[in-house]
Design a protein around this motif. Structure first.
Motif, PDB file in Angstrom:
ATOM      1  N   VAL A 134       0.807  -1.463  -0.122  1.00  0.00           N
ATOM      2  CA  VAL A 134      -0.015  -0.087   0.114  1.00  0.00           C
ATOM      3  C   VAL A 134       0.983   1.131  -0.047  1.00  0.00           C
ATOM      4  N   ALA A 135       0.679   2.138  -1.094  1.00  0.00           N
ATOM      5  CA  ALA A 135       1.349   3.562  -1.089  1.00  0.00           C
ATOM      6  C   ALA A 135       0.358   4.374  -0.440  1.00  0.00           C
ATOM      7  N   TRP A 136       0.634   5.114   0.307  1.00  0.00           N
ATOM      8  CA  TRP A 136      -0.291   6.233   0.842  1.00  0.00           C
ATOM      9  C   TRP A 136      -0.095   7.677   0.417  1.00  0.00           C
ATOM     10  N   GLY A 137      -1.098   8.188   0.249  1.00  0.00           N
ATOM     11  CA  GLY A 137      -1.026   9.615  -0.245  1.00  0.00           C
ATOM     12  C   GLY A 137      -1.920  10.299   0.736  1.00  0.00           C
ATOM     13  N   THR A 138      -2.437  11.492   0.605  1.00  0.00           N
ATOM     14  CA  THR A 138      -3.185  12.506   1.394  1.00  0.00           C
ATOM     15  C   THR A 138      -4.431  12.964   0.379  1.00  0.00           C
ATOM     16  N   PRO A 139      -5.335  13.533   1.087  1.00  0.00           N
ATOM     17  CA  PRO A 139      -6.357  14.046   0.220  1.00  0.00           C
ATOM     18  C   PRO A 139      -5.831  14.881  -0.771  1.00  0.00           C
ATOM     19  N   GLN A 140      -4.729  15.555  -0.602  1.00  0.00           N
ATOM     20  CA  GLN A 140      -4.325  16.549  -1.478  1.00  0.00           C
ATOM     21  C   GLN A 140      -3.090  15.976  -2.309  1.00  0.00           C
ATOM     22  N   LYS A 141      -2.368  14.871  -1.816  1.00  0.00           N
ATOM     23  CA  LYS A 141      -1.377  14.438  -2.568  1.00  0.00           C
ATOM     24  C   LYS A 141      -1.282  12.939  -3.189  1.00  0.00           C
ATOM     25  N   LYS A 142      -0.703  12.902  -4.247  1.00  0.00           N
ATOM     26  CA  LYS A 142      -0.822  11.495  -4.735  1.00  0.00           C
ATOM     27  C   LYS A 142       0.155  10.577  -3.904  1.00  0.00           C
ATOM     28  N   PRO A 143       0.005   9.357  -3.884  1.00  0.00           N
ATOM     29  CA  PRO A 143       0.528   8.378  -3.119  1.00  0.00           C
ATOM     30  C   PRO A 143       2.054   8.313  -3.105  1.00  0.00           C
ATOM     31  N   ASN A 144       2.803   8.257  -2.118  1.00  0.00           N
ATOM     32  CA  ASN A 144       4.112   8.271  -1.997  1.00  0.00           C
ATOM     33  C   ASN A 144       4.566   6.886  -2.333  1.00  0.00           C
ATOM     34  N   GLN A 145       5.113   6.664  -3.500  1.00  0.00           N
ATOM     35  CA  GLN A 145       5.490   5.327  -3.888  1.00  0.00           C
ATOM     36  C   GLN A 145       6.934   5.067  -3.167  1.00  0.00           C
ATOM     37  N   TYR A 146       7.396   5.628  -2.714  1.00  0.00           N
ATOM     38  CA  TYR A 146       8.803   5.476  -2.198  1.00  0.00           C
ATOM     39  C   TYR A 146       8.898   4.882  -0.582  1.00  0.00           C
ATOM     40  N   LYS A 147       7.677   5.095   0.008  1.00  0.00           N
ATOM     41  CA  LYS A 147       7.534   4.783   1.363  1.00  0.00           C
ATOM     42  C   LYS A 147       6.299   3.905   1.760  1.00  0.00           C
ATOM     43  N   PRO A 148       6.125   2.820   1.149  1.00  0.00           N
ATOM     44  CA  PRO A 148       4.878   2.048   0.963  1.00  0.00           C
ATOM     45  C   PRO A 148       4.991   0.992   2.207  1.00  0.00           C
ATOM     46  N   THR A 149       3.761   0.677   2.675  1.00  0.00           N
ATOM     47  CA  THR A 149       3.629  -0.369   3.692  1.00  0.00           C
ATOM     48  C   THR A 149       3.496  -1.534   3.154  1.00  0.00           C
ATOM     49  N   TYR A 150       4.231  -2.829   3.651  1.00  0.00           N
ATOM     50  CA  TYR A 150       4.154  -4.199   3.119  1.00  0.00           C
ATOM     51  C   TYR A 150       3.431  -4.965   4.197  1.00  0.00           C
ATOM     52  N   VAL A 151       2.417  -5.727   3.651  1.00  0.00           N
ATOM     53  CA  VAL A 151       1.713  -6.633   4.690  1.00  0.00           C
ATOM     54  C   VAL A 151       1.941  -8.136   4.271  1.00  0.00           C
ATOM     55  N   VAL A 152       1.982  -8.939   4.754  1.00  0.00           N
ATOM     56  CA  VAL A 152       1.868 -10.248   4.241  1.00  0.00           C
ATOM     57  C   VAL A 152       0.986 -11.181   5.444  1.00  0.00           C
ATOM     58  N   TYR A 153       0.142 -11.815   4.759  1.00  0.00           N
ATOM     59  CA  TYR A 153      -1.066 -12.289   5.430  1.00  0.00           C
ATOM     60  C   TYR A 153      -1.279 -13.944   4.921  1.00  0.00           C
ATOM     61  N   HIS A 154      -1.240 -14.885   6.041  1.00  0.00           N
ATOM     62  CA  HIS A 154      -1.319 -16.371   5.758  1.00  0.00           C
ATOM     63  C   HIS A 154      -2.957 -16.499   5.789  1.00  0.00           C
ATOM     64  N   SER A 155      -3.636 -16.945   4.592  1.00  0.00           N
ATOM     65  CA  SER A 155      -5.240 -16.735   5.179  1.00  0.00           C
ATOM     66  C   SER A 155      -5.771 -17.585   5.876  1.00  0.00           C
ATOM     67  N   GLN A 156      -4.978 -18.810   6.451  1.00  0.00           N
ATOM     68  CA  GLN A 156      -5.202 -19.948   7.086  1.00  0.00           C
ATOM     69  C   GLN A 156      -4.983 -19.614   8.750  1.00  0.00           C
ATOM     70  N   THR A 157      -4.281 -18.457   8.917  1.00  0.00           N
ATOM     71  CA  THR A 157      -3.970 -18.113   9.986  1.00  0.00           C
ATOM     72  C   THR A 157      -4.362 -16.713  10.593  1.00  0.00           C
ATOM     73  N   PRO A 158      -4.471 -16.525  12.000  1.00  0.00           N
ATOM     74  CA  PRO A 158      -4.854 -15.179  12.262  1.00  0.00           C
ATOM     75  C   PRO A 158      -3.544 -14.032  12.560  1.00  0.00           C
ATOM     76  N   TYR A 159      -2.505 -14.327  11.922  1.00  0.00           N
ATOM     77  CA  TYR A 159      -1.378 -13.506  11.882  1.00  0.00           C
ATOM     78  C   TYR A 159      -1.139 -12.613  10.573  1.00  0.00           C
ATOM     79  N   VAL A 160      -0.722 -11.419  10.725  1.00  0.00           N
ATOM     80  CA  VAL A 160      -0.351 -10.585   9.654  1.00  0.00           C
ATOM     81  C   VAL A 160       1.018 -10.107  10.092  1.00  0.00           C
ATOM     82  N   PHE A 161       1.695 -10.097   9.008  1.00  0.00           N
ATOM     83  CA  PHE A 161       3.189  -9.513   9.290  1.00  0.00           C
ATOM     84  C   PHE A 161       3.057  -8.010   8.497  1.00  0.00           C
TER      85      PHE A 161
END
Lengths: 346, 295
Positions: A134-161
């Motif tokens: 996920v690359a985040w922006g603000t209501p005024q600015k386009k997403p900052n592609q250089y500071k994204p968040t990464y999420v890793v989810y294993h669907s059979q588990t309750p854990y998210v990294f």
């Protein structure tokens, strides 16, 4: 092609070590095999990346495709980032059928309902891991592609990294979107952080060899502690003590490889106790300390302390509990009552 | 003991440049035929020496055209007693040839020689020798080497890096933990290293400053005086508290760095002084270490 996208692709390719560029572009699959053949991978990276950008232009790459390349890079170099672990909670016990399409739809919808300027990208891997960028922006600015968040989810588990970007203000929204999309009702951050994503998975999925609380008097098989001594005149002192230490260590740490963590932190709020003869501090208030252990491979390092004569065996449970308590950040207070020597960790 | 008699407060402005910088420590043997009156001459000679070395290809910064200006000055305030020599400050500034219009000199390196209660060394010196046993430098190592070799050649002295042993670090942390400070203080931190394991381990042990001071206050028996025994008891208390929790013998690890609100010190001989109030005390301790290394 948008010049921001071009620049982003150029910089992403520049990060890749030269002899891995071809492999990553193949994994990406956005450029055809024919196009890849035209690339000269033996020139300086600056030139390689420029050529890649030209080819992407031919194919009219947009940010969505560029983001996939970024995921591929970060999946291979996942250990460059620090990962935190979050645990989700369900209200009921029902195991629901996981529908990936439904998950993606709900996730995107929840995020976009709060923030229009985002770039959301998914990639699924064979081990049931869903990578989300996920690359985040603000209501005024386009997403900052250089500071994204990464999420890793294993669907059979309750854990998210999660490897957060520095833009921490988006965490609540991200957490909300995750539980909505996966049909959980709550999420909390665990006190567990490391560079080694696989080790974090090993710990929470209990994939490492755990210690057995059996106390045997005979040494483990194949447990020849000392190196072979050619000269039989050299006798090991304290042989039995050394063997005891080795045995206890194996029991406490398990005999398999340890999950790879780089640090552990303990906030101590326990009382200072001393030998009354020493006539020192006898306060009724806690002796406040912050202790940090760090090592390229912390658990292996701790395991080697007793054999090296640096620590008692067994090592303190405060340290040996790290994998099975799945945490490396602790706050330790004195346990009141019968056993003043023991500690409680909330 | 602190502040030393007759020197209630060192002018904070003059010593501001010392604070919050990481200084690399050296011991220096006495300087032969050093004349205070000739500081300007020395500055010129050192400047010429540096320029000559750069010509020879021992350039400090490749590709950057810099003129190095040298300034030498005396700091009369920086000393323990009248028996000490005044401190000697050496500053290297650069003025980029490209922007000679905005000629603003930029300080690129500083070093200073001092002696704070260094009587042990200066007492029995023959004439013609000046005792300034402690040298502190801040800036590129290459400049330190240039300045050092000029001083060595000109005054027949010898510079040696001043390592700080774990025993001395313990002394420092005990002493500084006990200092009374007006403002909220930072933690008292001890950093240990266990390098010889297959996977090296670093341990940071940081104690709330109030609690560390409370412990030291019960250990120290005579105000104004510190004994080795008191330092040992203080450290043993910290080791015992640690062992109680982790079953690790910290005393067997190598103490590499100590850090308090007063100052921090690293075993490689690097020191940062954070509080002007205790400057004389810190310098006195470091002078003593330098003298031990020389003798």
């Amino acid at each position: 092609m948008d010049e921001n996208v071009a620049e982003y692709i150029r910089r992403t390719v520049l990060k890749i070590p030269r002899d891995e560029i071809k492999m990553m572009l193949q994994k990406w699959g956005f450029l055809s095999e024919a196009q890849l053949q035209t690339l000269n991978f033996y020139q300086i990276k600056d030139n390689i990346s420029q050529e890649v950008v030209h080819l992407c232009e031919e194919n009219s790459a947009d940010i969505k495709q560029a983001a996939v390349l970024d995921i591929i890079y970060n999946h291979i170099y996942q250990d460059k980032r620090i990962w935190s672990v979050y645990q989700m909670k369900k209200s009921g016990e029902e195991l629901e059928y996981f529908d990936i399409t439904d998950f993606k739809k709900k996730f995107k919808r929840r995020i976009r309902s709060a923030l229009k300027n985002v770039t959301i990208t998914f990639k699924e891997y064979k081990d049931n891991a869903i990578w989300i960028r996920v690359a985040w922006g603000t209501p005024q600015k386009k997403p900052n592609q250089y500071k994204p968040t990464y999420v890793v989810y294993h669907s059979q588990t309750p854990y998210v990294f999660i490897s957060a970007s520095v833009l921490k203000s988006n965490m609540p929204l991200l957490c909300q979107a995750l539980i909505v999309a996966s049909n959980y009702h709550d999420i909390r951050e665990m006190e567990l952080r490391s560079h080694s994503l696989n080790s974090l998975k090993d710990i929470v999925f209990k994939r490492y060899s755990q210690n057995f609380q059996t106390y045997t008097t005979k040494p483990l098989q194949g447990g020849n502690v000392e190196p072979e001594n050619a000269d039989i005149r050299i006798v090991q002192e304290n042989r039995s003590e050394k063997e005891r230490i080795y045995r206890v260590n194996q029991e406490v740490f398990g005999s398999g490889p340890q999950p790879k963590l780089e640090f552990a932190q303990y906030r101590l709020e326990t009382m200072f106790k001393s030998d009354p003869k020493m006539d020192v501090l006898d306060k009724k208030e806690p002796f406040r300390c912050l202790v940090k252990f760090s090592s390229p491979h912390l658990l292996e390092s701790l395991k080697s302390l007793a054999p090296a004569g640096m620590a008692d065996a067994p090592l303190s449970p405060l340290l040996t509990c790290i994998p099975h308590k799945a945490r490396n950040y602790f706050k330790i207070r004195e346990k009141k009552g019968l056993f003043p020597e023991s500690f409680v960790s909330p | 003991l602190f502040p030393p008699p007759g020197q209630e407060s060192v002018d904070p402005q003059k010593t501001a440049f010392l604070l919050r910088k990481a200084w690399t420590l050296y011991s220096v043997t006495p300087l032969y035929r050093f004349r205070r009156a000739r500081l300007r001459d020395y500055a010129r000679l050192l400047s010429a020496f540096i320029a000559a070395e750069k010509q020879k290809g021992l350039a400090v910064e490749v590709g950057v055209e810099l003129d190095i200006k040298v300034a030498l000055s005396s700091l009369a305030e920086l000393r323990g007693s009248e028996l000490d020599q005044a401190a000697l400050l050496v500053q290297l500034s650069s003025r980029s040839r490209a922007s000679s219009r905005n000629s603003e000199d930029k300080l690129v390196w500083s070093g200073w020689f001092c002696s704070v209660f260094g009587d042990d060394l200066s007492e029995n010196l023959p004439e013609d020798f000046t005792s300034l046993p402690l040298f502190l430098s801040h800036g590129a190592e290459s400049y330190t080497a240039l300045v050092g070799s000029w001083f060595q050649k000109t005054f027949d002295c010898c510079f040696r890096r001043l390592a700080i042993s774990p025993q001395n670090l313990s002394w420092m942390v005990a002493m500084w933990a006990g200092c009374k400070l007006d403002r909220a203080a930072s933690a008292v931190e001890l950093v240990f290293s266990v390098p010889r394991l297959a996977q090296p381990l670093d341990i940071s042990y940081a104690i709330h400053p109030e609690d560390a001071k409370a412990l030291w206050d019960t250990v120290q028996k005579t105000p104004g005086e510190i004994t080795q025994e008191e330092v040992d008891v203080f450290m043993d208390c910290l080791y015992a508290h640690f062992h109680r929790h982790f079953k690790i013998h910290l005393s067997a690890a190598k103490l590499v760095k100590v850090s308090t609100a007063v100052a921090s010190a690293h075993c490689d001989g690097i020191v940062k002084i954070l509080h002007s109030q205790y400057l004389p005390g810190v310098l006195m301790l470091l002078t003593e270490l330098a003298i031990s290394q020389i003798q």
